[in-house]
Design a protein around this motif. Structure first.
Motif, PDB file in Angstrom:
ATOM      1  N   GLU A   1       0.935  -1.089   0.207  1.00 16.72           N
ATOM      2  CA  GLU A   1      -0.103  -0.021   0.290  1.00 16.72           C
ATOM      3  C   GLU A   1       1.062   1.063   0.005  1.00 16.72           C
ATOM      4  O   GLU A   1       1.696   1.252   0.645  1.00 16.72           O
ATOM      5  CB  GLU A   1      -0.964  -0.280   1.104  1.00 16.72           C
ATOM      6  CG  GLU A   1       0.275   0.085   2.726  1.00 16.72           C
ATOM      7  CD  GLU A   1       0.814  -0.503   3.458  1.00 16.72           C
ATOM      8  OE1 GLU A   1       1.400  -0.366   3.715  1.00 16.72           O
ATOM      9  OE2 GLU A   1       0.905  -1.556   2.552  1.00 16.72           O
ATOM     10  N   LEU A   2       0.580   2.175   0.125  1.00 16.69           N
ATOM     11  CA  LEU A   2       0.912   4.060   0.048  1.00 16.69           C
ATOM     12  C   LEU A   2       1.112   3.560   1.520  1.00 16.69           C
ATOM     13  O   LEU A   2       0.077   3.520   2.006  1.00 16.69           O
ATOM     14  CB  LEU A   2       0.091   4.688  -0.540  1.00 16.69           C
ATOM     15  CG  LEU A   2      -0.021   5.096  -2.237  1.00 16.69           C
ATOM     16  CD1 LEU A   2      -0.379   6.188  -2.222  1.00 16.69           C
ATOM     17  CD2 LEU A   2       1.119   5.151  -2.919  1.00 16.69           C
ATOM     18  N   ASP A   3       2.596   4.067   1.377  1.00 18.34           N
ATOM     19  CA  ASP A   3       3.095   4.854   2.653  1.00 18.34           C
ATOM     20  C   ASP A   3       3.044   6.093   2.931  1.00 18.34           C
ATOM     21  O   ASP A   3       4.637   7.198   2.760  1.00 18.34           O
ATOM     22  CB  ASP A   3       4.482   4.143   2.542  1.00 18.34           C
ATOM     23  CG  ASP A   3       4.865   4.175   4.509  1.00 18.34           C
ATOM     24  OD1 ASP A   3       4.257   5.115   5.233  1.00 18.34           O
ATOM     25  OD2 ASP A   3       5.791   3.632   4.897  1.00 18.34           O
ATOM     26  N   LEU A   4       2.181   6.986   3.430  1.00 16.93           N
ATOM     27  CA  LEU A   4       1.732   8.361   3.170  1.00 16.93           C
ATOM     28  C   LEU A   4       2.993   8.396   4.028  1.00 16.93           C
ATOM     29  O   LEU A   4       3.600  10.035   4.034  1.00 16.93           O
ATOM     30  CB  LEU A   4       0.832   8.796   3.159  1.00 16.93           C
ATOM     31  CG  LEU A   4      -0.317   8.461   1.780  1.00 16.93           C
ATOM     32  CD1 LEU A   4      -1.508   8.832   2.234  1.00 16.93           C
ATOM     33  CD2 LEU A   4      -0.083   8.748   0.915  1.00 16.93           C
TER      34      LEU A   4
ATOM     35  N   TRP B   1       6.079   9.057   2.442  1.00 18.10           N
ATOM     36  CA  TRP B   1       6.224   9.483   1.322  1.00 18.10           C
ATOM     37  C   TRP B   1       6.102  11.217   1.789  1.00 18.10           C
ATOM     38  O   TRP B   1       7.038  12.314   1.603  1.00 18.10           O
ATOM     39  CB  TRP B   1       4.968   9.783   1.113  1.00 18.10           C
ATOM     40  CG  TRP B   1       4.095  10.500   0.092  1.00 18.10           C
ATOM     41  CD1 TRP B   1       3.722  12.200   0.029  1.00 18.10           C
ATOM     42  CD2 TRP B   1       4.934  10.571  -2.081  1.00 18.10           C
ATOM     43  NE1 TRP B   1       3.407  11.959  -1.334  1.00 18.10           N
ATOM     44  CE2 TRP B   1       5.239  12.145  -2.220  1.00 18.10           C
ATOM     45  CE3 TRP B   1       6.090   9.874  -2.072  1.00 18.10           C
ATOM     46  CZ2 TRP B   1       4.534  12.159  -3.667  1.00 18.10           C
ATOM     47  CZ3 TRP B   1       6.911  10.942  -3.231  1.00 18.10           C
ATOM     48  CH2 TRP B   1       5.495  11.365  -4.218  1.00 18.10           C
ATOM     49  N   GLN B   2       5.942  11.554   3.118  1.00 15.93           N
ATOM     50  CA  GLN B   2       6.069  13.234   3.423  1.00 15.93           C
ATOM     51  C   GLN B   2       7.717  13.003   4.203  1.00 15.93           C
ATOM     52  O   GLN B   2       8.287  13.968   3.551  1.00 15.93           O
ATOM     53  CB  GLN B   2       4.991  13.383   4.590  1.00 15.93           C
ATOM     54  CG  GLN B   2       3.615  13.796   4.426  1.00 15.93           C
ATOM     55  CD  GLN B   2       2.482  13.965   4.906  1.00 15.93           C
ATOM     56  OE1 GLN B   2       2.727  13.659   6.371  1.00 15.93           O
ATOM     57  NE2 GLN B   2       1.507  14.565   4.567  1.00 15.93           N
ATOM     58  N   ARG B   3       8.384  12.313   4.555  1.00 13.09           N
ATOM     59  CA  ARG B   3       9.611  12.161   4.876  1.00 13.09           C
ATOM     60  C   ARG B   3       9.945  12.534   4.143  1.00 13.09           C
ATOM     61  O   ARG B   3      11.541  12.954   3.842  1.00 13.09           O
ATOM     62  CB  ARG B   3      10.178  11.221   6.113  1.00 13.09           C
ATOM     63  CG  ARG B   3       9.829  10.857   7.598  1.00 13.09           C
ATOM     64  CD  ARG B   3       9.609   9.706   7.907  1.00 13.09           C
ATOM     65  NE  ARG B   3       9.962   7.767   7.406  1.00 13.09           N
ATOM     66  CZ  ARG B   3       8.891   7.462   7.014  1.00 13.09           C
ATOM     67  NH1 ARG B   3       7.695   8.246   7.873  1.00 13.09           N
ATOM     68  NH2 ARG B   3       9.530   6.102   6.739  1.00 13.09           N
ATOM     69  N   LEU B   4      10.259  11.371   2.505  1.00 15.05           N
ATOM     70  CA  LEU B   4      11.163  11.683   1.530  1.00 15.05           C
ATOM     71  C   LEU B   4      11.261  12.645   1.336  1.00 15.05           C
ATOM     72  O   LEU B   4      11.723  13.973   0.635  1.00 15.05           O
ATOM     73  CB  LEU B   4      10.588  10.383   0.289  1.00 15.05           C
ATOM     74  CG  LEU B   4      11.386  10.864  -0.923  1.00 15.05           C
ATOM     75  CD1 LEU B   4      12.590  10.859  -0.587  1.00 15.05           C
ATOM     76  CD2 LEU B   4      10.346   9.749  -1.999  1.00 15.05           C
ATOM     77  N   LEU B   5       9.783  13.802   1.303  1.00 13.80           N
ATOM     78  CA  LEU B   5       8.895  15.271   0.782  1.00 13.80           C
ATOM     79  C   LEU B   5      10.179  15.936   1.281  1.00 13.80           C
ATOM     80  O   LEU B   5      11.198  16.548   0.854  1.00 13.80           O
ATOM     81  CB  LEU B   5       7.773  15.544   1.000  1.00 13.80           C
ATOM     82  CG  LEU B   5       7.258  14.675  -0.830  1.00 13.80           C
ATOM     83  CD1 LEU B   5       5.506  15.365  -0.279  1.00 13.80           C
ATOM     84  CD2 LEU B   5       7.501  15.275  -1.874  1.00 13.80           C
ATOM     85  N   GLN B   6      10.881  16.148   2.662  1.00 10.11           N
ATOM     86  CA  GLN B   6      11.422  16.319   4.226  1.00 10.11           C
ATOM     87  C   GLN B   6      12.421  16.123   3.241  1.00 10.11           C
ATOM     88  O   GLN B   6      13.040  17.289   3.605  1.00 10.11           O
ATOM     89  CB  GLN B   6      10.750  16.316   4.789  1.00 10.11           C
ATOM     90  CG  GLN B   6      11.269  17.399   6.433  1.00 10.11           C
ATOM     91  CD  GLN B   6      10.753  18.296   5.709  1.00 10.11           C
ATOM     92  OE1 GLN B   6       9.871  18.711   5.742  1.00 10.11           O
ATOM     93  NE2 GLN B   6      11.086  19.704   5.456  1.00 10.11           N
ATOM     94  N   GLN B   7      13.029  15.514   3.044  1.00 10.99           N
ATOM     95  CA  GLN B   7      14.236  15.086   2.831  1.00 10.99           C
ATOM     96  C   GLN B   7      15.242  15.444   1.573  1.00 10.99           C
ATOM     97  O   GLN B   7      15.755  16.220   1.416  1.00 10.99           O
ATOM     98  CB  GLN B   7      14.749  13.502   2.234  1.00 10.99           C
ATOM     99  CG  GLN B   7      15.578  13.471   2.360  1.00 10.99           C
ATOM    100  CD  GLN B   7      16.308  11.629   2.334  1.00 10.99           C
ATOM    101  OE1 GLN B   7      16.402  11.028   4.005  1.00 10.99           O
ATOM    102  NE2 GLN B   7      16.390  11.050   1.549  1.00 10.99           N
ATOM    103  N   GLN B   8      14.116  15.639   0.352  1.00 14.21           N
ATOM    104  CA  GLN B   8      14.030  16.897   0.001  1.00 14.21           C
ATOM    105  C   GLN B   8      14.168  17.684  -0.607  1.00 14.21           C
ATOM    106  O   GLN B   8      15.390  19.083  -0.315  1.00 14.21           O
ATOM    107  CB  GLN B   8      13.012  16.569  -1.753  1.00 14.21           C
ATOM    108  CG  GLN B   8      13.384  15.298  -1.981  1.00 14.21           C
ATOM    109  CD  GLN B   8      14.506  14.746  -2.382  1.00 14.21           C
ATOM    110  OE1 GLN B   8      15.043  14.938  -3.549  1.00 14.21           O
ATOM    111  NE2 GLN B   8      14.802  13.400  -2.533  1.00 14.21           N
TER     112      GLN B   8
END
Length: 299
Positions: A19-22, A25-32
């Motif tokens: 399933e999508l892991d939102l 996803w937000q941790r990845l966006l913050q890392q960016q």
């Protein structure tokens, strides 16, 4: 819109059951954001777009737009094998708040160059979003030639090209078309430094999922013409770039992301990284951590 610098083709984190892991996803966006990434792509090939349901595409894109909140541009991968479907997907992305669309050449159908001109003009004329052309023959089976790009780059809604072919001659031909309204972006991490030193505006990167600060620094050095420093950093990054190619994208980068605690797996027909590369993944994850610390400190 003028796209430049380090742009990440985001991987899509999934949970253990697929399933999508939102949260991831937000941790990845913050890392960016923390690493200085200058734009992101949602639901490109690295994001396993072909494996996403429409509702998942909507959720990922909407949540990215809300999370990023205008701090950097958000691009959506909207390219399909059919022009009408691509237009529909691009309109969908616009309604969800995307800033631009990354539109790959139609996979599998292999249109003529005249067909590509008609395809991209129809999408751009629809005026839903600014369009970034995307040429990656190894995935699509077709090649968007520089003379075809020359026919398209004057369109006011066609703002850039992501070129994944690695030949210096191909990049040189595209750089001759660069202008105030049309950017040229590398789509190949291992040759991105060379491309930027030759005049490319930036890179849409896979490796920057796990190396955002390092890729931002590489872009800053290369685009500033600091060739020696850029090549030195590029040499340090090459083992990571090499690892990203040991199995089909995004298998290797998602293996490193998993070691960073961001996501667990992929969707069939993609399988997790083979055990033969497990030790290499651990080594690269350690190298990534060291490079990120050094580049963040140098920023």
């Amino acid at each position: 819109m003028r796209l430049s610098g380090s742009i990440t083709a985001l991987a899509t984190p999934f949970g253990a059951a697929g399933e999508l892991d939102l949260d991831a996803w937000q941790r990845l966006l913050q890392q960016q954001l923390d690493g200085g990434t200058q734009a992101v792509v949602v639901a490109g090939s690295t994001g396993e777009a072909a494996a996403l349901y429409d509702a998942e595409f909507d959720l990922l894109l909407r949540s990215a737009v809300e999370f990023i909140a205008g701090r950097i541009p958000v691009l959506a991968g909207t390219g399909m094998s059919n022009t009408a479907k691509t237009i529909e997907q691009t309109r969908r992305a616009a309604a969800l708040g995307a800033d631009a669309a990354l539109v790959v050449t139609p996979p599998y159908v292999r249109p003529t160059q005249a067909g590509l001109v008609a395809h991209y003009r129809a999408i751009a004329d629809d005026d839903a979003l600014p369009i970034v052309l995307y040429n990656v023959p190894g995935r699509t089976g077709g090649d968007l030639l520089p003379e075809t790009v020359a026919e398209l780059c004057g369109h006011p809604r066609i703002v850039a090209i992501k070129e994944a072919r690695v030949e210096a001659e191909r990049m040189a031909a595209l750089l001759a078309l660069k202008g105030s309204g049309f950017a040229v972006l590398s789509g190949d991490d291992p040759t991105a430094c060379r491309a930027m030193l030759a005049g490319a505006d930036g890179v849409i990167s896979v490796a920057s999922n796990v190396l955002p600060a390092s890729m931002r620094r590489l872009c800053d050095l290369a685009r500033a013409g600091k060739a020696d420093a850029a090549r030195e950093l590029d040499a340090q990054l090459q083992p990571s770039f090499d690892f990203m190619g040991v199995e089909p994208n995004p298998i290797p980068v998602k293996a490193v992301l998993a070691l960073q605690g961001i996501g667990h797996g992929l969707r069939l027909p993609l399988l997790p990284l083979s055990t033969a590369h497990a030790d290499a993944a651990a080594t690269i994850a350690m190298r990534v951590r060291e490079l990120e610390q050094a580049c963040a400190a140098a920023a």
